[in-house]
Design an enzyme around this catalytic site. Sequence first.
Site, PDB file in Angstrom:
ATOM      1  N   GLU A   1      -8.319  -1.265 -36.312  1.00  0.00           N
ATOM      2  CA  GLU A   1      -7.546  -2.605 -36.074  1.00  0.00           C
ATOM      3  C   GLU A   1      -7.041  -2.467 -34.627  1.00  0.00           C
ATOM      4  O   GLU A   1      -6.059  -3.219 -34.355  1.00  0.00           O
ATOM      5  CB  GLU A   1      -6.418  -2.781 -36.946  1.00  0.00           C
ATOM      6  CG  GLU A   1      -7.018  -2.961 -38.399  1.00  0.00           C
ATOM      7  CD  GLU A   1      -6.100  -3.119 -39.556  1.00  0.00           C
ATOM      8  OE1 GLU A   1      -5.007  -3.993 -39.026  1.00  0.00           O
ATOM      9  OE2 GLU A   1      -6.102  -2.862 -40.773  1.00  0.00           O
TER      10      GLU A   1
ATOM     11  N   GLU B   1      -1.712   0.781 -45.930  1.00  0.00           N
ATOM     12  CA  GLU B   1      -0.568   1.171 -45.478  1.00  0.00           C
ATOM     13  C   GLU B   1       0.387   1.487 -46.594  1.00  0.00           C
ATOM     14  O   GLU B   1       1.334   1.129 -47.039  1.00  0.00           O
ATOM     15  CB  GLU B   1       0.112  -0.294 -44.998  1.00  0.00           C
ATOM     16  CG  GLU B   1      -0.689  -1.103 -43.685  1.00  0.00           C
ATOM     17  CD  GLU B   1      -0.224  -2.140 -43.335  1.00  0.00           C
ATOM     18  OE1 GLU B   1       0.615  -2.802 -43.881  1.00  0.00           O
ATOM     19  OE2 GLU B   1      -0.759  -2.852 -42.603  1.00  0.00           O
TER      20      GLU B   1
END
Length: 366
Positions: free
Chosen positions: A274, A160
Amino acid sequence: MTRFALKRRQFLLGIGGLSAALLTGQPLRVEAQQPSLAELAKQRSLLWGAAISTEMLTIPDWAGLYRQQTRLLVPEWEMKWAVLQPDRDRFDFSRPDRLLTFARSYQAQLRGHTLLWHQQLPTWLNNLTATETATALQRYIDTVVGHYRGQLQSWDVINEPIAEDGYGLRPNRWLQQLGPNYLEQALRWARVADAQVPLVINDYGLEPDSPLATRKRQQLLQLVETLRDRDAPLQAIGFQAHLVANPQAPPSFTGFAEFLAELSRFDLDFYITELDVNDRALPANFAERDREVAHLYQRFLTAVLPTPRLKLVTTWGLSDRLSWLNQFAPRADGLPQRPLPFDFNFQPTETYGILVSLLQSQSVSN
């Protein structure tokens, strides 16, 4: 045990407001003659897996479901920095080592997740100077990647890095103390520690048809281009694909598919890392909700499965019983979210059927 691990354990035991009835009952097993998701994916040259935690290994039916349906595991929290190096002079690999042993017990692989993230950091990092931070970071990467040298399918080196608003890099401690070159340096340190493992940048919020997702995609594209120009060791991009159901405007993922095509010029592999569906905006009725969740999986995977460089798909969990969404994004009506291929009792949901159909389909081919 970390506070995060304790919270997970409490949730596993039924604490947190969910009805105990949802946690009981015998699992309905998939028919033995039915190929598993992993077997079907292998026929398409894909690895199929799911996030897992050590708590899940304590329930035989849960562990059995992973053995049946996956050939790739990713630690949900056991490889975060706060877990692996709780004290400045102490590393603890016991939990991820246990997951690696479990994966090997049925010829599955384990991903490394994740080296650099802005959350779940040890408190001892807080008071370090910039020089001390760089030294600690290098030591951490060298020690952790070195511990698993030659044993993992890939490493999420940076998790991220794009700012939440899509403008520039995330203003985390690495950027603030070390500058934007921290990304390149982290990749280079990881490559020194393991010369062969694929190195990955992993991020979220890139999939929807929205202005925010478009900005984040452009920022990621600029980051990849910069790293490529500097010959940084980067082999793959991970897309978290935490999808959000929106009954008013179901996404088509057209922009995301076009983005993957554009990103292909950098000779990178693509990982769906994910995958799950947030169903907070959907009706309470389980059957209606399951149908909409399954259709969202279908729309997304129909867009990405034809991508030639797609190498793996992992869902963020396998059963709804311990989905992070039920802890960190609960529904307003108090009912559990149903984001995964198997429900609280390990019974296959409509999503499972959609996944089987998609992986068997000849019309969605890579």
